[in-house]
Structure formats: structure tokens, C-alpha cells
Design a protein around this motif. Structure first.
Motif, short mmCIF file in Angstrom:
data_model
loop_
_atom_site.label_atom_id
_atom_site.label_comp_id
_atom_site.label_asym_id
_atom_site.label_seq_id
_atom_site.Cartn_x
_atom_site.Cartn_y
_atom_site.Cartn_z
N GLY A 54 13.14 37.45 87.84
CA GLY A 54 13.14 37.76 86.21
C GLY A 54 14.43 39.38 86.90
O GLY A 54 14.63 40.15 85.76
N GLN A 55 13.86 39.16 87.98
CA GLN A 55 14.39 40.79 88.79
C GLN A 55 15.71 40.44 89.50
O GLN A 55 16.61 41.33 90.26
N THR A 56 15.59 39.18 90.08
CA THR A 56 16.84 38.88 90.95
C THR A 56 17.93 39.11 91.28
O THR A 56 17.86 39.86 91.99
N ILE A 59 18.03 43.26 91.63
CA ILE A 59 17.67 43.55 92.94
C ILE A 59 19.27 42.62 93.86
O ILE A 59 19.74 44.31 94.63
N VAL A 60 19.58 41.98 93.52
CA VAL A 60 21.13 41.42 94.04
C VAL A 60 22.24 42.78 94.06
O VAL A 60 22.92 43.21 94.96
N ALA A 61 22.28 42.80 92.52
CA ALA A 61 23.14 43.87 92.55
C ALA A 61 23.00 45.41 93.19
O ALA A 61 24.05 45.97 93.56
N HIS A 62 21.63 45.47 93.44
CA HIS A 62 21.30 46.90 94.51
C HIS A 62 21.43 46.69 95.88
O HIS A 62 22.09 47.87 95.96
N TRP A 63 21.44 46.02 95.86
CA TRP A 63 21.65 45.60 97.95
C TRP A 63 23.28 45.04 97.69
O TRP A 63 23.53 46.40 98.39
N THR A 156 14.11 48.41 100.37
CA THR A 156 13.69 48.57 98.87
C THR A 156 13.29 47.16 98.16
O THR A 156 13.41 47.81 97.02
N ILE A 157 12.84 46.59 98.60
CA ILE A 157 12.45 45.56 97.75
C ILE A 157 11.12 45.82 97.15
O ILE A 157 10.76 45.75 96.51
N ARG A 158 10.26 47.05 97.74
CA ARG A 158 8.63 47.52 97.60
C ARG A 158 9.37 48.18 95.90
O ARG A 158 8.13 47.73 94.89
N ILE A 159 9.65 48.46 95.09
CA ILE A 159 9.84 49.33 94.29
C ILE A 159 10.24 48.41 92.88
O ILE A 159 9.48 48.56 92.17
N TYR A 160 10.66 46.93 93.29
CA TYR A 160 10.51 46.14 92.23
C TYR A 160 8.92 45.32 92.38
O TYR A 160 8.83 44.67 91.14
#
Length: 203
Positions: A54-56, A59-63, A156-160
Motif C-alpha cells: 500500500g506504500q510501494t 516509496i518508488v516515487a520517493h526513490w 530511506t526504507i526505514r521511515i516507511y
């Protein structure tokens, strides 16, 4: 298995289109021991998958949009040879990037997983890059960029992983399991680049 979309272009996990990895399951099991990947990590990865599901897209937009787009030597790999943006290519590969997050967390690390690691690596080298989507872009992603960006993925994954209110201990456990998995995946991708180095320098 959860998927980020009903149709993911060129996503061929577990199909005959994916060749057999040159790495054996015995070698994978030895790699798990070397990196310290345990049954507990498997449990934490499943937990992480439930959190990240549900966050992918975010996350990918962030990256991609938040980080890669601002680094020319990384952004060029999803653009045309002239440097123009290619939104269709980006959209297709973003979906696969999203699914990779779930595959990392929720797939069993069996022969199909091992085979697809090899496929991922091939699609970053001159052997298969651009073929999946039939586009013109850079001939390959240099290995140095793949390895270097792993640090960003881990950081960056940690915050998610904090999104659903888990304890600090569980968040740390999920994050450690993620980083160990990514380390193993990078090692597996290294094999493809090392084999290719006999004929082509894609460092």
C-alpha cells in the motif's frame, strides 16, 4: 502473492521466460549464512511486506522522482539516449520496482526467486537492458551505480517501516532483515556483472 497491479508490464516472475540462475540453491543457503540471514529475518521480512504493502507507489516515487531524478548519472538510465524523458518507460519500470519491494519481503527465497534475481541483473546489463519494454536508453546501468544506490534504498526504507505503529524493536528487526536481503541480492547481481566482465566492462 500480493501484486501492486493486475498487469505489470514485462514482469515475468516464475514463468518460463526467466532463465535458470547460475547460482545454486546450496550457494544461496551458504550466502544466507555469510550475511547472517535467519528464520527470524524471514519473519521480519513478512512483517515488513505487510507494512510496505500500500506504500510501494509512494516509496518508488520517493526513490525515482525525489532522488534519482536529481542525479544526472542515475536519471539517464530511464531516459532516451539524447537525455529526453520517457514517461511510458518510467511508468512501466516503476511498477516493476514497486513489485520488487513486495517480492523482497513476501516471496520465498526458492528457485523462482533465485532465477528472477538473475533476470533483474541481466536487465541492468547490456545483455537485456531496454529489451523488456522495447525502448532506447542507456545500454546498461553501471555496476557501481547499482551498488552505491543500495545505501539509499536501505536508508530511506526505514521511515516507511514505521507507518503502522510497530515497536522500535520490530522496526529495527524489519530494517535489519531488509538490509540483509538487499545485501544478498546485490551479491547475486554481482555474479552476472562479473561473468559479463570477461567480454565487456560495465563497472
Amino acid at each position: 502473492m500480493k501484486k501492486v497491479a493486475d498487469e505489470i508490464p514485462a514482469y515475468s516472475y516464475g514463468t518460463p521466460a526467466v532463465g535458470t540462475s547460475p547460482v545454486s540453491l546450496d550457494e544461496l543457503n551458504a550466502l544466507k549464512v555469510s550475511v547472517g540471514f535467519t528464520v527470524e529475518d524471514e519473519c521480519y521480512l513478512r512483517m515488513a511486506g505487510e507494512v510496505l504493502d500500500g506504500q510501494t507507489k509512494q516509496i518508488v516515487a520517493h526513490w525515482r522522482s525525489g532522488i534519482i531524478a536529481s542525479i544526472p548519472n542515475l536519471a539517464r538510465h530511464s531516459r532516451t539516449p539524447e537525455g529526453a524523458q520517457n514517461p511510458e518507460y518510467l511508468a512501466k519500470s516503476n511498477l516493476r520496482f514497486e513489485q520488487w519491494i513486495l517480492d523482497t519481503c513476501l516471496r520465498p527465497y526458492d528457485q523462482d526467486w533465485l532465477n528472477y534475481q538473475h533476470e533483474i541483473a541481466l536487465r541492468h546489463t547490456s545483455i537485456k537492458k531496454n529489451q523488456a519494454d522495447g525502448v532506447q536508453s542507456t545500454a546498461y546501468v553501471p555496476f557501481r551505480d547499482v551498488v552505491a544506490f543500495a545505501a539509499v534504498l536501505n536508508d530511506t526504507i526505514r521511515i516507511y517501516l514505521t507507518a503502522k505503529g510497530h515497536s522500535d524493536r520490530d522496526i529495527a528487526g524489519m530494517h535489519l532483515a531488509w538490509t540483509r536481503s538487499l545485501q544478498m541480492q546485490i551479491v547475486l547481481w554481482t555474479k552476472t556483472y562479473m561473468d559479463l566482465a570477461k567480454t565487456s566492462n560495465e563497472w
